[in-house]
Enzyme design. Structure first.
Site, mmCIF file in Angstrom:
data_model
loop_
_atom_site.group_PDB
_atom_site.id
_atom_site.type_symbol
_atom_site.label_atom_id
_atom_site.label_comp_id
_atom_site.label_asym_id
_atom_site.label_seq_id
_atom_site.Cartn_x
_atom_site.Cartn_y
_atom_site.Cartn_z
ATOM 1 N N GLU A 167 0.804 -1.219 0.000
ATOM 2 C CA GLU A 167 0.000 0.000 0.000
ATOM 3 C C GLU A 167 0.840 1.272 0.000
ATOM 4 O OE1 GLU A 167 -3.111 0.367 -0.398
ATOM 5 O OE2 GLU A 167 -3.838 -1.682 -0.198
ATOM 6 N N GLU A 172 7.943 -21.932 7.719
ATOM 7 C CA GLU A 172 8.266 -21.049 8.845
ATOM 8 C C GLU A 172 9.251 -21.674 9.827
ATOM 9 O OE1 GLU A 172 5.170 -21.502 12.376
ATOM 10 O OE2 GLU A 172 4.186 -20.820 10.538
#
Length: 307
Positions: free
Chosen positions: A85, A116
């Site tokens: 953004e 992960e």
């Protein structure tokens, strides 16, 4: 490090939602809403630490450093969302704020099993973007112990980058390996262990603050207007026009004309309208003011710089 999950606040059973499976849809969403109200208060307690991180990010931006988000699963996706953004909202380059997620692009849409669990992958991803000591690395992990994030933060520390930990459990591993720890403790989740809920909401609120406050700190906002917005589509072109109108008081026709003459840069258009400067002059004055519209206007008003 993979044991004793039950000791984590985010993994505990929420006593307020024990019978949620017996409730009506309206009752369920009311319970969720009540739990969500706790999130902003948890974030409020961390404002001093969030502000410390913002100060470091501003320093980094002023020396061409970058903000790097590092996370897995929901945490990684939130970092990528916030990073994505920044270019349209604040006119940054795609390299200024970067989101990294365990498992890479594939992990944006679906779970990548085991991604992960590797410290080495976190290190490798930071090496791939050529991390430097000028950068800021924010490790995001609700549990506070994700190996991908721990490995990345340790590597960042070793090369001299500033590190920030964002998690939702006190005394978590990443808080001990980061320069700054931001720990909004939101309590047990509505569904035990589902950290995409309150923990994810808290993380999103913090990331919003980190980028928004930092961008304000480097002149990307005038008053409360996003004056570095990129006009990449019709909606944003219209927004740019309205920003210029609100900042200067001119009508739509003049705002449209000056925006075109300013190469669709609201900052420059505002200076051109408020000072009578040409495009070249306004651009130069803005640069002298470090990108701050208000500062550039003050310089001109004080007679220090005259078009």
């Amino acid at each position: 490090m993979l044991n004793n999950l039950e000791q984590l606040t985010t993994e505990k059973v929420n006593l307020e939602t024990l019978n949620i499976d017996e409730k009506s849809p309206l009752e369920i969403v009311k319970v969720i809403n009540e739990e969500d109200k706790k999130v902003a208060l948890a974030v409020e307690k961390e404002l001093p630490n969030i502000a410390k991180a913002v100060e470091k990010i501003i320093e980094a931006f002023k020396t061409n450093g970058r903000l790097i988000y590092l996370g897995a699963g929901t945490s990684g996706r939130l970092g990528i969302l916030d990073a994505a953004e920044c270019p349209p909202t604040f006119g940054t380059s795609k390299e200024q704020v970067i989101g990294l997620i365990a498992g890479g692009r594939e992990a944006l849409l679906e779970a990548v099993e085991g991604a992960e669990d590797s410290k080495e992958e976190g290190i490798k991803d930071l090496k791939n973007i050529k991390l430097t000591s000028q950068d800021i690395v924010v490790g995001i992990a609700a549990s506070g112990r994700t190996p991908y994030v721990v490995g990345g933060l340790n590597y960042a520390n070793n090369i001299g980058a500033t590190t920030v930990a964002l998690c939702c459990n006190k005394d978590a591993v990443i808080t001990r390996v980061a320069d700054i720890a931001i720990v909004p403790v939101v309590g047990p989740e509505v569904i035990a262990g589902s950290t995409r809920l309150k923990s994810g909401t808290a993380q999103k609120l913090v990331l919003n603050m980190l980028t928004t406050a930092s961008m304000i700190g480097v002149g990307k906002v005038y008053k409360n207007l996003m004056v570095d917005v990129q006009t990449t589509n019709e909606k944003l072109e219209d927004r740019s026009k309205r920003i210029v109108m609100m900042a200067t008081g001119v009508g739509e026709i003049e705002a449209t004309e000056i925006l075109k003459n300013s190469n669709y840069q609201p900052k420059v258009a505002i200076l051109m309208i408020n000072t009578g400067c040409s495009f070249v002059e306004a651009t130069a004055k803005l640069q002298e003011a470090g990108g701050f519209v208000k500062k550039a206007l003050e310089y001109i008003k004080e007679g220090e710089e005259i078009c």
